[in-house]
Design a protein around this motif. Structure first.
Motif, short mmCIF file in Angstrom:
data_model
loop_
_atom_site.label_atom_id
_atom_site.label_comp_id
_atom_site.label_asym_id
_atom_site.label_seq_id
_atom_site.Cartn_x
_atom_site.Cartn_y
_atom_site.Cartn_z
N ARG A 77 -9.06 -30.38 9.24
CA ARG A 77 -9.67 -29.54 10.29
C ARG A 77 -11.06 -30.07 10.58
O ARG A 77 -12.03 -29.65 9.95
CB ARG A 77 -9.80 -28.09 9.82
CG ARG A 77 -8.48 -27.42 9.59
CD ARG A 77 -8.68 -26.03 9.01
NE ARG A 77 -7.47 -25.61 8.34
CZ ARG A 77 -7.14 -25.94 7.11
NH1 ARG A 77 -7.97 -26.67 6.37
NH2 ARG A 77 -6.01 -25.54 6.59
N ASN B 230 -13.67 -25.51 12.87
CA ASN B 230 -13.51 -25.08 14.24
C ASN B 230 -12.03 -25.15 14.64
O ASN B 230 -11.41 -26.18 14.40
CB ASN B 230 -14.33 -26.02 15.14
CG ASN B 230 -14.16 -25.72 16.61
OD1 ASN B 230 -14.11 -24.57 17.00
ND2 ASN B 230 -14.05 -26.76 17.41
N THR C 187 -10.83 -22.01 13.70
CA THR C 187 -10.29 -20.88 12.93
C THR C 187 -11.16 -20.51 11.73
O THR C 187 -10.82 -19.62 10.96
CB THR C 187 -8.83 -21.15 12.50
OG1 THR C 187 -8.76 -22.44 11.90
CG2 THR C 187 -7.89 -21.13 13.69
N GLN D 194 -12.22 -21.65 8.78
CA GLN D 194 -11.92 -21.70 7.35
C GLN D 194 -13.14 -22.23 6.60
O GLN D 194 -13.91 -23.04 7.15
CB GLN D 194 -10.73 -22.61 7.07
CG GLN D 194 -9.42 -21.86 7.09
CD GLN D 194 -8.57 -22.21 8.27
OE1 GLN D 194 -9.02 -22.90 9.17
NE2 GLN D 194 -7.34 -21.73 8.28
N ASP E 26 -10.50 -14.31 13.42
CA ASP E 26 -10.99 -15.12 12.31
C ASP E 26 -12.50 -14.92 12.20
O ASP E 26 -13.23 -15.21 13.16
CB ASP E 26 -10.72 -16.61 12.56
CG ASP E 26 -9.24 -16.91 12.78
OD1 ASP E 26 -8.42 -16.32 12.05
OD2 ASP E 26 -8.93 -17.74 13.65
N HIS F 105 -10.43 -12.13 5.38
CA HIS F 105 -10.46 -13.58 5.63
C HIS F 105 -10.08 -14.31 4.34
O HIS F 105 -10.58 -13.98 3.27
CB HIS F 105 -11.87 -13.98 6.09
CG HIS F 105 -12.00 -15.43 6.44
ND1 HIS F 105 -12.13 -16.42 5.49
CD2 HIS F 105 -12.02 -16.05 7.64
CE1 HIS F 105 -12.21 -17.59 6.10
NE2 HIS F 105 -12.16 -17.39 7.41
N THR G 51 -13.58 -16.02 16.13
CA THR G 51 -12.45 -16.48 16.94
C THR G 51 -11.40 -15.38 17.08
O THR G 51 -11.03 -14.74 16.09
CB THR G 51 -11.86 -17.77 16.33
OG1 THR G 51 -12.88 -18.76 16.35
CG2 THR G 51 -10.65 -18.27 17.11
N HIS H 77 -7.56 -14.10 18.68
CA HIS H 77 -6.24 -14.56 19.12
C HIS H 77 -5.60 -13.44 19.92
O HIS H 77 -5.25 -12.39 19.37
CB HIS H 77 -5.38 -14.92 17.91
CG HIS H 77 -6.02 -15.96 17.02
ND1 HIS H 77 -5.98 -17.31 17.29
CD2 HIS H 77 -6.74 -15.83 15.89
CE1 HIS H 77 -6.64 -17.96 16.36
NE2 HIS H 77 -7.11 -17.09 15.49
N GLY I 186 -3.36 -23.23 13.80
CA GLY I 186 -3.49 -21.78 13.99
C GLY I 186 -4.02 -21.39 15.37
O GLY I 186 -4.62 -20.34 15.54
N ILE I 187 -3.81 -22.27 16.36
CA ILE I 187 -4.34 -22.04 17.70
C ILE I 187 -3.18 -21.91 18.68
O ILE I 187 -2.17 -22.59 18.54
CB ILE I 187 -5.17 -23.27 18.15
CG1 ILE I 187 -6.27 -23.58 17.15
CG2 ILE I 187 -5.79 -23.04 19.53
CD1 ILE I 187 -6.93 -24.91 17.41
N THR J 48 -6.04 -18.23 22.10
CA THR J 48 -7.18 -18.33 21.17
C THR J 48 -8.49 -18.54 21.92
O THR J 48 -8.58 -19.44 22.75
CB THR J 48 -6.94 -19.49 20.17
OG1 THR J 48 -5.72 -19.26 19.46
CG2 THR J 48 -8.09 -19.62 19.19
N ARG K 188 -12.81 -18.71 21.30
CA ARG K 188 -13.91 -18.78 20.32
C ARG K 188 -15.18 -18.22 20.94
O ARG K 188 -15.55 -18.61 22.04
CB ARG K 188 -14.12 -20.23 19.91
CG ARG K 188 -15.14 -20.41 18.81
CD ARG K 188 -15.50 -21.87 18.63
NE ARG K 188 -16.38 -22.33 19.67
CZ ARG K 188 -16.67 -23.61 19.92
NH1 ARG K 188 -16.12 -24.55 19.19
NH2 ARG K 188 -17.49 -23.94 20.88
#
Ligand SMILES: *Cc1c(COP(=O)(O)O)cnc(C)c1O
Length: 354
Positions: free
Chosen positions: A64, A113, A115, A117, A241, A248, A271, A273, A324-325, A329, A331
């Motif tokens: 990622r 970026n 999501t 993490q 997210d 999370h 973010t 969804h 995960g997008i 989605t 941001r």
């Protein structure tokens, strides 16, 4: 001065006082031993590659990463003999397994970026140390106000100063910092030779932006947290997210790594969804009043971006879903408006999707 006998500045491309002043401030913010300011975030990464890697070296890339980071180290790097492997850095054991005798660098982002993490920097630093590889952390989504990777064991830290560090979307600049354990001797020469020098005016502007970093970050992180909490169970959303939410997956790691210790901030990016996919995302952005669409982040104003059509537009459907997008989605980069304004604005536009 040209002979290196006396200190001073001769030619702007080889260095100038504004870059040194800005680098020194950033060095202190990161608790670094060394710091260099460059013409952009991407040139700070080029600097790291050119100063610390050589043909034949192997680099582990997080699965990622900022798209251009993968293009630079993966594609461009391969022309210079750099070999890369992408690996999920959320699992340090898998990173360990991907290490080869030629691994010399591990590249990861503090907060990924889009999501968001959060990796365990200390655990990755331990893998790097055992392998004799430098851990380079792109800290752009956090800034040193939220995370200081060198203090957690990283060897190199990169910031796109273009984003929240400058904070006013009016310059493009980059930063590379190194810990005590890094041999920095090649860096100044490489920076000048490859022409990655920053613009003095941009450095002066960024220095002024940095003066307000703590108050800007506090305000933006508070807004991000209130927006994430306020929209958590919204019927139009399939998920949010935000590392500050208890649910999370890396909330605990974020809590341990982020600053201020004990009562940390969790970043200025959230973010969303949308259940209604691309159609709902398009309508939401059109209905929003007072929040603009912008692919960058870390500005004084709150902005929204649409990863599937911008940062991740080159991804296949499979890659998008792995990241995960989807088309729904969105941001958000929180700015300096009041949290009430941002939350109300988002809610009003969501209500119009019904
Ligand atoms: C913007 C960005 C970069 C590149 O920085 P520039 O200043 O635009 O060259 C690198 N990494 C991340 C995470 C970014 O958001």
């Amino acid at each position: 001065m040209l002979g290196g006998v006396e200190a001073g500045f001769v030619y702007q491309r080889d260095g100038h006082p504004n870059a040194d002043v800005l680098a020194e401030k950033c060095r202190r913010l990161h608790g670094a031993a060394h710091a260099a300011v460059t013409s952009s975030g991407m040139s700070a990464l080029s600097l790291a590659m050119l100063a610390f890697l050589k043909p034949g070296d192997h680099v582990l890339l997080s699965s990622r990463l900022y798209g251009k980071t993968v293009s630079l180290v993966g594609q461009e790097g391969s022309r210079w003999g750099i070999v890369t492997t992408q690996v999920d850095m959320l699992d340090p054991a898998r990173v360990q397994q991907a290490v080869t005798p030629r691994t010399r660098m591990i590249i990861v982002e503090t907060i990924s970026n889009p999501t968001l993490q959060v990796v365990d920097i200390g655990a990755l630093a331990a893998v790097g140390k055992a392998a004799g590889a430098l851990l380079l952390v792109d800290n752009t989504f956090a800034s040193p106000a939220v995370c200081q990777p060198l203090k957690l064991g990283a060897d190199l830290v990169l910031e796109s100063l273009t984003k929240i560090m400058n904070g006013h979307s009016d310059v493009v600049l980059g930063l590379l910092c190194g810990s005590q354990s890094v041999d920095w001797t090649r860096v100044p020469g490489v920076l000048g030779c490859w022409g990655m020098t920053s613009c003095p005016w941009a450095c002066w502007v960024c220095e002024r932006g940095l003066m307000t970093l703590p108050v800007r970050l506090q305000a933006a992180c508070r807004t991000a947290a209130e927006v994430a909490t306020g929209l958590r169970n919204h019927p139009q959303l399939r998920g949010i997210d935000y590392p500050g939410l208890e649910g999370h997956p890396q909330h605990r790691i974020a809590r341990n790594q982020f600053l201020p210790a004990g009562d940390p901030m969790f970043g200025h990016v959230v973010t969303f969804h949308l259940k209604g996919g691309l159609q709902a995302a398009t309508r939401w952005m059109a209905e929003l009043e007072g929040i603009e669409y912008c692919t960058s982040l870390g500005e004084a104003a709150t902005t929204l971006s649409h990863p599937a059509s911008s940062s991740h537009r080159a991804c296949t459907a499979g890659e998008l879903s792995a990241a995960g997008i989807d088309g729904g989605t969105i941001r958000l980069s929180a700015g300096l408006e009041s949290p009430e304004f941002v939350l109300e604005s988002l809610k009003l536009a969501l209500a119009r999707l019904d």
